[in-house]
Design a protein around this motif. Sequence first.
Motif, short mmCIF file in Angstrom:
data_model
loop_
_atom_site.label_atom_id
_atom_site.label_comp_id
_atom_site.label_asym_id
_atom_site.label_seq_id
_atom_site.Cartn_x
_atom_site.Cartn_y
_atom_site.Cartn_z
N ALA A 107 0.82 -1.21 0.00
CA ALA A 107 0.00 0.00 0.00
C ALA A 107 0.86 1.26 0.00
O ALA A 107 0.51 2.26 -0.64
N LEU A 108 1.97 1.23 0.69
CA LEU A 108 2.87 2.39 0.69
C LEU A 108 3.48 2.61 -0.69
O LEU A 108 3.73 3.74 -1.10
N ASP A 109 3.75 1.51 -1.42
CA ASP A 109 4.37 1.63 -2.75
C ASP A 109 3.36 2.02 -3.82
O ASP A 109 3.67 2.82 -4.72
N HIS A 110 2.16 1.44 -3.75
CA HIS A 110 1.22 1.56 -4.87
C HIS A 110 -0.12 2.17 -4.50
O HIS A 110 -0.96 2.39 -5.38
N GLY A 111 -0.36 2.44 -3.23
CA GLY A 111 -1.63 3.04 -2.84
C GLY A 111 -2.74 2.01 -2.70
O GLY A 111 -2.52 0.81 -2.76
N LEU A 112 -3.96 2.54 -2.52
CA LEU A 112 -5.15 1.72 -2.31
C LEU A 112 -6.13 1.95 -3.45
O LEU A 112 -6.01 2.93 -4.19
N PRO A 113 -7.10 1.05 -3.62
CA PRO A 113 -8.10 1.25 -4.69
C PRO A 113 -8.77 2.61 -4.59
O PRO A 113 -9.16 3.06 -3.51
N TYR A 114 -8.92 3.25 -5.74
CA TYR A 114 -9.43 4.62 -5.83
C TYR A 114 -10.80 4.60 -6.50
O TYR A 114 -10.95 4.10 -7.63
N GLY A 115 -11.81 5.12 -5.81
CA GLY A 115 -13.19 5.03 -6.28
C GLY A 115 -13.42 5.54 -7.69
O GLY A 115 -13.95 4.80 -8.54
N PRO A 116 -13.04 6.78 -8.03
CA PRO A 116 -13.25 7.25 -9.41
C PRO A 116 -12.52 6.40 -10.46
O PRO A 116 -13.02 6.22 -11.57
N GLY A 117 -11.35 5.88 -10.10
CA GLY A 117 -10.65 5.01 -11.04
C GLY A 117 -11.39 3.71 -11.26
O GLY A 117 -11.42 3.17 -12.38
N LEU A 118 -11.98 3.15 -10.20
CA LEU A 118 -12.77 1.93 -10.34
C LEU A 118 -13.98 2.16 -11.23
O LEU A 118 -14.32 1.33 -12.08
N LYS A 119 -14.63 3.31 -11.06
CA LYS A 119 -15.80 3.61 -11.88
C LYS A 119 -15.44 3.73 -13.35
O LYS A 119 -16.25 3.44 -14.23
N GLN A 120 -14.23 4.18 -13.62
CA GLN A 120 -13.80 4.30 -15.01
C GLN A 120 -13.74 2.93 -15.69
O GLN A 120 -13.86 2.83 -16.90
N TYR A 121 -13.58 1.89 -14.91
CA TYR A 121 -13.58 0.52 -15.42
C TYR A 121 -14.92 -0.18 -15.16
O TYR A 121 -15.00 -1.41 -15.18
#
Length: 272
Positions: A107-121
């Motif tokens: 999580a420190l390297d790559h972050g956590l799932p991002y809501g707007p990004g998920l909606k884009q898919y």
Amino acid sequence: MRVRIWPVFPVAENDNPEKTQVSAHKQATLKGLQAQLGSAGVTLPALGPDVTDAADRTEMLTSLAYGEVHELWAETIVDYTAAMACLLMAVRDSDKPILWVTSRAVALDHGLPYGPGLKQYDIAPERIILVQAHKAIDALWAVEEGLKTDAFATVVGECDPVDLTASRRLTLAAQTHGSRCLLLIRSPEAPSSGAHSRFRIAPAASLNALFDAKAPGDARGTINLVKHRGGERPFSITMEWPSHAQDYLSMASEVADRSVAPRAGEPVHATG
């Protein structure tokens, strides 16, 4: 053992019992449409083997088999974004919740799932149940436990490369309970595992933008199948993700909702 678990949003209920896309139904529908066009006197050119093979391979990536473990392998941190895009494409085939397991280091390297990004898919953020483990071994435990239930469409594991013993445990759990595990791993070398399939994914050079030859086009990635226990031969394809992102600035609502003419008594300021 320190494991933190919380739903990002309320869990969505599943009203789709189908777990996989039925390609036979799609092919029958396509043949019916071709027959209708043929009866109307329209002749379609035959698709070459490269086109049909690429379509079949793309569908294989977006409808990975249940009851198995699949690995999406990024060799370097630069490859991780393309691998993540492929993972998001692969988890869209069901409406059930997704158990997403990560460790603190990842999580420190790559972050956590991002809501707007998920909606884009086309993935509803409320489908994600996020587990952040303190250690990698705790993350593997959470993945294995998630595979032992049919409550999830997919169990995603963002963790360090697993060894052969741990991989076999995950495979046994997936096969026993008919669940599906997608492991997103980053390693300079191919790990030794018992996964059903492994895709090596890396970014590729984009084409020029449609209206600006100096601007980059949509993101592209190279997908290489390097392992498949079902007998599929290795292949390499390049895929492109249309961004569908806004390339303009939206006007603020206070201004956009106003009429063109100034309100009575309101001073008009000129600029220049």
